[in-house]
Design a protein around this motif. Sequence first.
Motif, mmCIF file in Angstrom:
data_model
loop_
_atom_site.group_PDB
_atom_site.id
_atom_site.type_symbol
_atom_site.label_atom_id
_atom_site.label_comp_id
_atom_site.label_asym_id
_atom_site.label_seq_id
_atom_site.Cartn_x
_atom_site.Cartn_y
_atom_site.Cartn_z
ATOM 1 N N GLN A 65 21.696 -11.310 2.513
ATOM 2 C CA GLN A 65 20.546 -10.964 3.351
ATOM 3 C C GLN A 65 19.505 -10.204 2.530
ATOM 4 O OE1 GLN A 65 21.171 -7.848 6.169
ATOM 5 N NE2 GLN A 65 19.440 -8.456 7.443
ATOM 6 N N LYS A 66 19.945 -9.220 1.766
ATOM 7 C CA LYS A 66 19.017 -8.429 0.958
ATOM 8 C C LYS A 66 18.397 -9.280 -0.148
ATOM 9 C CE LYS A 66 19.400 -4.720 3.276
ATOM 10 N NZ LYS A 66 18.289 -4.254 4.099
ATOM 11 N N SER A 67 19.186 -10.158 -0.742
ATOM 12 C CA SER A 67 18.673 -11.056 -1.783
ATOM 13 C C SER A 67 17.608 -11.979 -1.212
ATOM 14 C CB SER A 67 19.811 -11.889 -2.384
ATOM 15 O OG SER A 67 20.749 -11.068 -3.017
ATOM 16 N N ASN A 68 17.808 -12.412 0.017
ATOM 17 C CA ASN A 68 16.843 -13.268 0.707
ATOM 18 C C ASN A 68 15.498 -12.557 0.880
ATOM 19 O OD1 ASN A 68 16.373 -15.850 2.038
ATOM 20 N ND2 ASN A 68 16.249 -14.666 3.934
ATOM 21 N N GLU A 69 15.545 -11.226 0.941
ATOM 22 C CA GLU A 69 14.336 -10.411 1.049
ATOM 23 C C GLU A 69 13.770 -10.058 -0.330
ATOM 24 O OE1 GLU A 69 15.572 -6.997 3.322
ATOM 25 O OE2 GLU A 69 16.124 -8.211 5.052
ATOM 26 N N GLY A 70 14.391 -10.595 -1.390
ATOM 27 C CA GLY A 70 13.921 -10.353 -2.751
ATOM 28 C C GLY A 70 14.440 -9.075 -3.370
ATOM 29 N N LEU A 71 15.503 -8.521 -2.819
ATOM 30 C CA LEU A 71 16.030 -7.241 -3.288
ATOM 31 C C LEU A 71 17.378 -7.389 -3.977
ATOM 32 C CD1 LEU A 71 15.336 -5.241 -0.004
ATOM 33 C CD2 LEU A 71 13.923 -5.256 -2.078
ATOM 34 N N LYS A 72 17.649 -6.469 -4.888
ATOM 35 C CA LYS A 72 18.979 -6.292 -5.461
ATOM 36 C C LYS A 72 19.504 -5.000 -4.850
ATOM 37 C CE LYS A 72 17.827 -8.402 -9.879
ATOM 38 N NZ LYS A 72 16.375 -8.283 -10.028
ATOM 39 N N VAL A 73 20.798 -4.923 -4.606
ATOM 40 C CA VAL A 73 21.363 -3.738 -3.967
ATOM 41 C C VAL A 73 22.489 -3.136 -4.785
ATOM 42 C CG1 VAL A 73 20.712 -4.333 -1.610
ATOM 43 C CG2 VAL A 73 22.848 -5.189 -2.523
ATOM 44 N N GLY A 74 22.590 -1.816 -4.713
ATOM 45 C CA GLY A 74 23.648 -1.096 -5.396
ATOM 46 C C GLY A 74 24.854 -0.895 -4.507
ATOM 47 N N VAL A 75 25.897 -0.377 -5.100
ATOM 48 C CA VAL A 75 27.157 -0.158 -4.396
ATOM 49 C C VAL A 75 26.960 0.758 -3.191
ATOM 50 C CG1 VAL A 75 29.458 0.848 -4.599
ATOM 51 C CG2 VAL A 75 28.568 -0.575 -6.440
ATOM 52 N N LYS A 76 26.211 1.848 -3.364
ATOM 53 C CA LYS A 76 26.019 2.799 -2.264
ATOM 54 C C LYS A 76 25.346 2.129 -1.066
ATOM 55 C CE LYS A 76 25.884 6.979 -4.968
ATOM 56 N NZ LYS A 76 25.279 8.258 -5.229
ATOM 57 N N GLU A 77 24.333 1.323 -1.329
ATOM 58 C CA GLU A 77 23.625 0.657 -0.236
ATOM 59 C C GLU A 77 24.518 -0.357 0.467
ATOM 60 O OE1 GLU A 77 19.503 -1.772 0.733
ATOM 61 O OE2 GLU A 77 19.902 -1.144 -1.323
ATOM 62 N N VAL A 78 25.314 -1.084 -0.311
ATOM 63 C CA VAL A 78 26.238 -2.048 0.298
ATOM 64 C C VAL A 78 27.260 -1.309 1.162
ATOM 65 C CG1 VAL A 78 28.009 -3.804 -0.123
ATOM 66 C CG2 VAL A 78 25.957 -3.746 -1.554
ATOM 67 N N ALA A 79 27.843 -0.251 0.618
ATOM 68 C CA ALA A 79 28.849 0.515 1.363
ATOM 69 C C ALA A 79 28.271 1.043 2.674
ATOM 70 C CB ALA A 79 29.378 1.660 0.508
ATOM 71 N N LYS A 80 27.066 1.575 2.612
ATOM 72 C CA LYS A 80 26.428 2.091 3.823
ATOM 73 C C LYS A 80 26.080 0.949 4.782
ATOM 74 C CE LYS A 80 22.708 5.066 5.409
ATOM 75 N NZ LYS A 80 21.540 5.847 5.053
ATOM 76 N N GLY A 81 25.601 -0.155 4.251
ATOM 77 C CA GLY A 81 25.168 -1.282 5.069
ATOM 78 C C GLY A 81 26.278 -1.977 5.822
ATOM 79 N N ILE A 82 27.497 -1.912 5.292
ATOM 80 C CA ILE A 82 28.616 -2.581 5.961
ATOM 81 C C ILE A 82 29.662 -1.593 6.447
ATOM 82 C CG2 ILE A 82 28.228 -4.712 4.680
ATOM 83 C CD1 ILE A 82 30.818 -4.047 3.082
ATOM 84 N N ASP A 83 29.359 -0.311 6.327
ATOM 85 C CA ASP A 83 30.248 0.751 6.792
ATOM 86 C C ASP A 83 31.620 0.655 6.136
ATOM 87 O OD1 ASP A 83 30.812 3.030 8.239
ATOM 88 O OD2 ASP A 83 31.506 1.933 10.001
ATOM 89 N N SER A 84 31.619 0.741 4.805
ATOM 90 C CA SER A 84 32.865 0.658 4.056
ATOM 91 C C SER A 84 32.946 1.801 3.057
ATOM 92 C CB SER A 84 32.965 -0.681 3.321
ATOM 93 O OG SER A 84 32.027 -0.719 2.268
ATOM 94 N N PRO A 85 34.147 2.146 2.613
ATOM 95 C CA PRO A 85 34.287 3.187 1.591
ATOM 96 C C PRO A 85 33.654 2.734 0.270
ATOM 97 C CG PRO A 85 36.405 2.686 2.637
ATOM 98 C CD PRO A 85 35.432 1.644 3.076
ATOM 99 N N GLU A 86 32.843 3.598 -0.305
ATOM 100 C CA GLU A 86 32.094 3.249 -1.518
ATOM 101 C C GLU A 86 32.999 2.872 -2.686
ATOM 102 O OE1 GLU A 86 29.020 5.527 -4.449
ATOM 103 O OE2 GLU A 86 28.852 5.960 -2.303
#
Length: 149
Positions: free
Chosen positions: A19-40
């Motif tokens: 989804q973020k790539s579709n918006e032209g973005l690269k995401v880090g581990v912290k953002e992924v963890a927060k975005g899917i509610d998972s332990p970093e």
Amino acid sequence: MIFSKTCEYAIRAMIFISQKSNEGLKVGVKEVAKGIDSPEHFIAKILQDLSRKTLIRSFKGPNGGFFIDSDSSVTLADVVRAIDGDKLFVNCGLGLGYCSEVHPCPIHSEFKKIRNDMSSMLTSSKITDYNELLKNKEAYLRLFPTKIC
């Protein structure tokens, strides 16, 4: 629970990154963890594994992060196989090692149909297929969706 917890997080992470790539973005581990509610720390290991298995791409540095190409053909089945192996696609519903067409377990025929339907759905569903659902807020990756900057 059909998938292992690791596989659940991997699928959610892949969909989030897509989804973020579709918006032209690269995401880090912290953002992924927060975005899917998972332990970093857990998601970091999963993303390293997915990257090593070439299901996602990553760049290091200030403008780095994880991303998925918009023309990616990675399916949910690819992610499941990369994390959990083939057991979902071939194992007995009761976990019996000897179950087969010749020596079926009590639920063999019914479970085989479910397993085949699940396999078909996972194989035909590309990770990128879910971008519009998330964008239109018709689906969510967290229990309580929040805007991530």
